[in-house]
Design a protein around this motif. Structure first.
Motif, PDB file in Angstrom:
ATOM      1  N   VAL A   1      30.421  55.142  55.924  1.00  0.00           N
ATOM      2  CA  VAL A   1      29.655  56.779  56.793  1.00  0.00           C
ATOM      3  C   VAL A   1      29.321  56.732  58.052  1.00  0.00           C
ATOM      4  O   VAL A   1      29.015  55.606  58.888  1.00  0.00           O
ATOM      5  N   GLY A   2      29.758  57.646  58.520  1.00  0.00           N
ATOM      6  CA  GLY A   2      29.443  58.124  59.618  1.00  0.00           C
ATOM      7  C   GLY A   2      28.359  57.835  60.357  1.00  0.00           C
ATOM      8  O   GLY A   2      27.463  58.706  59.487  1.00  0.00           O
ATOM      9  N   ALA A   3      28.364  57.648  61.638  1.00  0.00           N
ATOM     10  CA  ALA A   3      27.023  58.528  62.622  1.00  0.00           C
ATOM     11  C   ALA A   3      26.336  59.660  61.545  1.00  0.00           C
ATOM     12  O   ALA A   3      26.935  60.965  62.223  1.00  0.00           O
ATOM     13  N   PRO A   4      25.248  60.166  61.884  1.00  0.00           N
ATOM     14  CA  PRO A   4      24.720  61.708  61.498  1.00  0.00           C
ATOM     15  C   PRO A   4      25.206  62.552  63.075  1.00  0.00           C
ATOM     16  O   PRO A   4      25.109  61.593  64.111  1.00  0.00           O
ATOM     17  N   GLN A   5      25.857  63.165  62.810  1.00  0.00           N
ATOM     18  CA  GLN A   5      25.692  64.188  63.839  1.00  0.00           C
ATOM     19  C   GLN A   5      24.875  65.672  64.429  1.00  0.00           C
ATOM     20  O   GLN A   5      24.189  65.936  62.801  1.00  0.00           O
ATOM     21  N   ALA A   6      24.323  66.481  65.310  1.00  0.00           N
ATOM     22  CA  ALA A   6      23.769  67.310  65.786  1.00  0.00           C
ATOM     23  C   ALA A   6      24.461  67.897  64.406  1.00  0.00           C
ATOM     24  O   ALA A   6      25.643  68.937  64.459  1.00  0.00           O
ATOM     25  N   MET A   7      24.072  69.301  63.898  1.00  0.00           N
ATOM     26  CA  MET A   7      24.388  70.290  62.935  1.00  0.00           C
ATOM     27  C   MET A   7      23.401  71.646  64.013  1.00  0.00           C
ATOM     28  O   MET A   7      22.348  71.882  64.490  1.00  0.00           O
ATOM     29  N   LEU A   8      24.568  72.981  64.145  1.00  0.00           N
ATOM     30  CA  LEU A   8      24.411  73.927  64.876  1.00  0.00           C
ATOM     31  C   LEU A   8      24.632  74.503  64.172  1.00  0.00           C
ATOM     32  O   LEU A   8      25.951  74.976  63.326  1.00  0.00           O
ATOM     33  N   ARG A   9      23.770  76.198  64.496  1.00  0.00           N
ATOM     34  CA  ARG A   9      23.872  77.012  63.884  1.00  0.00           C
ATOM     35  C   ARG A   9      25.447  78.543  64.807  1.00  0.00           C
ATOM     36  O   ARG A   9      25.114  78.968  66.107  1.00  0.00           O
ATOM     37  N   CYS A  10      25.779  78.904  63.823  1.00  0.00           N
ATOM     38  CA  CYS A  10      26.739  80.289  64.362  1.00  0.00           C
ATOM     39  C   CYS A  10      26.088  81.253  64.772  1.00  0.00           C
ATOM     40  O   CYS A  10      24.777  82.115  63.863  1.00  0.00           O
ATOM     41  N   ALA A  11      25.968  81.754  65.953  1.00  0.00           N
ATOM     42  CA  ALA A  11      25.493  82.895  66.394  1.00  0.00           C
ATOM     43  C   ALA A  11      25.944  83.893  65.730  1.00  0.00           C
ATOM     44  O   ALA A  11      24.776  84.947  65.788  1.00  0.00           O
ATOM     45  N   GLN A  12      26.912  84.321  65.095  1.00  0.00           N
ATOM     46  CA  GLN A  12      27.997  84.989  64.206  1.00  0.00           C
ATOM     47  C   GLN A  12      26.811  85.045  62.965  1.00  0.00           C
ATOM     48  O   GLN A  12      26.671  86.083  62.811  1.00  0.00           O
ATOM     49  N   CYS A  13      27.667  84.221  61.966  1.00  0.00           N
ATOM     50  CA  CYS A  13      27.552  84.299  60.862  1.00  0.00           C
ATOM     51  C   CYS A  13      26.180  83.504  60.665  1.00  0.00           C
ATOM     52  O   CYS A  13      25.770  83.461  59.044  1.00  0.00           O
TER      53      CYS A  13
END
Length: 85
Positions: free
Chosen positions: A43-55
């Motif tokens: 399992v890789g390191a956790p990644q930052a999750m970003l929110r789409c500005a459109q949907c």
């Protein structure tokens, strides 16, 4: 000559019998060995999750597409945001 043929047949029969026993012993020993546990998947390191500005879709930062007003999940959403300005 007849005794030689009987001896050869007897020798082959004994050889086949003993060969079968050895294979059974190997099979039993193989089944008796403990099976090593399987390693858990890497399992890789956790990644930052970003929110789409459109949907509003949340996606990993490595998959996000940067735009003028934020990050987007696809090029189509970035273009839609740029044309709406």
């Amino acid at each position: 000559m007849k005794y030689l043929l009987v001896f050869i047949v007897l020798f082959i029969a004994i050889w086949l019998f003993r060969k079968g026993q050895r294979e059974e012993e190997r099979e039993a020993a193989r089944k008796a060995r403990p099976v090593p546990p399987k390693a858990p998947p890497a399992v890789g390191a956790p990644q930052a999750m970003l929110r789409c500005a459109q949907c509003g879709l949340h996606l990993p930062a490595t998959d996000a597409i940067a735009g003028p007003d934020g990050v987007y999940c696809s090029v189509a959403h970035r273009r839609a945001a740029e044309s709406a300005r």
